[in-house]
Design a protein around this motif. Structure first.
Motif, PDB file in Angstrom:
ATOM      1  N   GLU A 239     -33.426  19.921  -0.867  1.00 40.74           N
ATOM      2  CA  GLU A 239     -32.435  20.987  -0.786  1.00 40.74           C
ATOM      3  C   GLU A 239     -31.028  20.466  -1.030  1.00 40.74           C
ATOM      4  O   GLU A 239     -30.208  21.115  -1.697  1.00 40.74           O
ATOM      5  CB  GLU A 239     -32.525  21.653   0.585  1.00 40.74           C
ATOM      6  N   ARG A 241     -30.283  17.797  -2.883  1.00 34.76           N
ATOM      7  CA  ARG A 241     -30.176  17.451  -4.303  1.00 34.76           C
ATOM      8  C   ARG A 241     -29.976  18.698  -5.158  1.00 34.76           C
ATOM      9  O   ARG A 241     -29.170  18.690  -6.096  1.00 34.76           O
ATOM     10  CB  ARG A 241     -31.431  16.712  -4.755  1.00 34.76           C
ATOM     11  N   GLU A 242     -30.698  19.778  -4.844  1.00 33.97           N
ATOM     12  CA  GLU A 242     -30.515  21.004  -5.608  1.00 33.97           C
ATOM     13  C   GLU A 242     -29.132  21.591  -5.388  1.00 33.97           C
ATOM     14  O   GLU A 242     -28.515  22.136  -6.312  1.00 33.97           O
ATOM     15  CB  GLU A 242     -31.587  22.020  -5.199  1.00 33.97           C
ATOM     16  N   LEU A 243     -28.598  21.460  -4.159  1.00 31.11           N
ATOM     17  CA  LEU A 243     -27.254  21.963  -3.879  1.00 31.11           C
ATOM     18  C   LEU A 243     -26.207  21.179  -4.645  1.00 31.11           C
ATOM     19  O   LEU A 243     -25.222  21.732  -5.139  1.00 31.11           O
ATOM     20  CB  LEU A 243     -26.991  21.897  -2.372  1.00 31.11           C
ATOM     21  N   ARG A 245     -26.686  19.788  -7.545  1.00 32.00           N
ATOM     22  CA  ARG A 245     -26.776  20.143  -8.971  1.00 32.00           C
ATOM     23  C   ARG A 245     -26.106  21.479  -9.253  1.00 32.00           C
ATOM     24  O   ARG A 245     -25.507  21.668 -10.310  1.00 32.00           O
ATOM     25  CB  ARG A 245     -28.237  20.204  -9.401  1.00 32.00           C
ATOM     26  N   ASN A 246     -26.226  22.411  -8.317  1.00 33.51           N
ATOM     27  CA  ASN A 246     -25.718  23.756  -8.569  1.00 33.51           C
ATOM     28  C   ASN A 246     -24.251  23.916  -8.213  1.00 33.51           C
ATOM     29  O   ASN A 246     -23.570  24.777  -8.778  1.00 33.51           O
ATOM     30  CB  ASN A 246     -26.549  24.771  -7.773  1.00 33.51           C
ATOM     31  N   GLN A 247     -23.750  23.122  -7.282  1.00 35.17           N
ATOM     32  CA  GLN A 247     -22.364  23.255  -6.863  1.00 35.17           C
ATOM     33  C   GLN A 247     -21.574  22.027  -7.278  1.00 35.17           C
ATOM     34  O   GLN A 247     -22.095  20.904  -7.269  1.00 35.17           O
ATOM     35  CB  GLN A 247     -22.279  23.432  -5.341  1.00 35.17           C
ATOM     36  N   GLU A 248     -20.323  22.228  -7.628  1.00 31.16           N
ATOM     37  CA  GLU A 248     -19.438  21.147  -8.008  1.00 31.16           C
ATOM     38  C   GLU A 248     -18.512  20.826  -6.851  1.00 31.16           C
ATOM     39  O   GLU A 248     -18.102  21.701  -6.077  1.00 31.16           O
ATOM     40  CB  GLU A 248     -18.618  21.530  -9.245  1.00 31.16           C
TER      41      GLU A 248
END
Length: 440
Positions: A239, A241-243, A245-248
């Motif tokens: 979770e 790692r996905e966060l 990738r999606n947020q800067e």
């Protein structure tokens, strides 16, 4: 067995038995005294007094070599026979062939060793298990995905773990290939693996969530249906790692932000670093051919021209066709900046070239003839889907469709017919010339 009148003569290993009117009489006869003529000889079997090879040394350890203890009996399976195809041509089938065809209508089987019948037949299952994490306050467990392979040729298994970026744990082969022991003794069999079931192995409990289509078809033919695929749960690490990738972490850099930073005296951007961050792993791929006229025989050689948008470097790879006769060294030009014109090796005191003096991928188009490295002429006949989409999004230009560069098949001249030898008729001699197997 011989029958003479009302008597029946049965031969045994060392005697003859006579039966007449319900009375059995055995007479010992020396088989060596019979004449050595067809119909008078009987098979003579000898007892085997050889001593078996029981003890052996494996890895400097003395073991008892016995079936079931040190090795198992070879595994055999039944495989359906292929139907015989009679090539009768224009002639009608004879009565004998018709009888054979009718007799072989039912499916017949051959017994083959498993290593031959199941060669490269592998069952593949997907699963996961949970592992406790006690050295960090960011997570308390981690879900580790695994792939289970079952090799039908020798009933061995193997477990691997797909590698994840920045996981911090060694991944790859988790359990080497061998026969997995079953919880109740013996070894695991294919029916022990079920989608939705739990695999207990060496102190771990692996939840099987899915299998590939070949595995489902194999169990369907065996009369066993696998369950539907089940979702794999996520863990706090995935979770996070996905966060990421999606947020800067910071606001996106826009031209307005750059303008305001420059007006305030800052905004010094490393152009090369910014280009690397924005266009990393983005490659323009063009397909080209080069007509090689330097060889004694004309040849059209296929190439792949790759332009890396992250650092403006070029790499050329040669695509070798089958049986081309060339050594397998596909790198035609190693990845690097390619100067326009002749390729020169300059010393350390030479003046640095400008960025415009190097080849750029934006200058390539489908259907264009380009000269690279001084005297190599390439014709670009196609590009991949990403390159076409990149030119359409960046420049609003749609590349030309693929060009056909396939050379026509060369006509092989017919070999000269040898002179007639005089043996047999002329047609019989020509049959051995025009056919590999002469027709009668």
């Amino acid at each position: 067995v011989c029958r003479v009148g009302s008597e029946v003569v049965e031969s045994s290993l060392s005697g003859l038995a006579f039966q007449d009117r319900g009375i059995m009489t055995t007479v010992q006869v020396d088989l060596k005294s019979l004449p050595n003529l067809p119909g008078y000889t009987f098979p003579e079997y000898k007892d085997n007094y050889s001593r078996p090879h029981t003890w052996n040394v494996v890895n400097n350890v003395r073991i008892e070599q016995k079936e079931g203890l040190s090795h198992d009996k070879p595994k055999f399976v039944k495989v359906a026979k292929q139907q015989e195809t009679w090539r009768s041509g224009s002639l009608p089938d004879s009565q004998t062939r018709a009888v054979f065809k009718n007799a072989g209508s039912d499916i017949q089987y051959n017994e083959l060793p498993a290593w031959d019948a199941f060669d490269r037949h592998v069952l593949r299952f997907y699963g996961y298990f949970k592992e406790a994490v006690v050295e960090t306050n960011l997570e308390n467990h981690r879900v580790r995905k695994v792939v289970i392979y079952y090799y039908l040729e020798d009933d061995t298994c193997q477990i691997t773990e797909p590698k994840q970026d920045n996981s911090g744990i060694p991944q790859g082969q988790m359990v080497r290939r061998h026969r997995f022991p079953a919880p109740n003794g013996g070894y695991m069999k294919p029916e022990d693996f079920q989608v939705g079931g739990i695999l207990h192995l060496y102190g771990r409990s692996i939840m099987i969530t899915d299998c590939d289509p070949f595995t489902r078809e194999y169990f369907h033919q065996a009369g066993i249906e696998q369950g539907h695929a089940e979702p794999t749960p996520t863990d706090p690490f995935m979770e996070t790692r996905e966060l990421m990738r999606n947020q800067e972490a910071v606001q996106p850099r826009t031209y307005e932000k750059i303008y305001r930073e420059v007006m305030l005296g800052g905004g010094h951007i490393n152009a090369d670093m910014q280009q690397f961050l924005e266009k990393d792993k983005k490659v323009l791929r063009f397909y080209a051919v080069m007509d090689d006229v330097q060889t004694p025989q004309f040849e059209r050689r296929p190439f792949t021209i790759m332009f890396f948008l992250a650092d403006d470097q070029v790499e050329i790879r040669e695509q070798y066709p089958l049986n081309c006769g060339r050594d397998n060294f596909p790198i035609f030009f190693r990845k690097g900046k390619m100067p326009i014109g002749a390729y020169k090796v300059e010393g350390p005191q030479a003046q640095a070239r400008k960025k415009s003096d190097y080849v750029h991928g934006h200058d390539f188009r489908v259907g264009m003839n380009v000269t690279l490295l001084g005297n190599y002429n390439f014709f670009i006949y196609d590009a991949d889907e990403f390159t076409r989409r990149y030119f359409l999004d960046e420049f609003g230009e749609e590349l030309d469709p693929r060009h056909d560069v396939q050379l026509p098949e060369r006509a092989v001249p017919r070999a000269k017919t040898p002179p007639y030898t005089g043996y047999g008729s002329w047609d019989d001699s020509m049959a051995s010339v025009t056919h590999l197997i002469p027709k009668v």
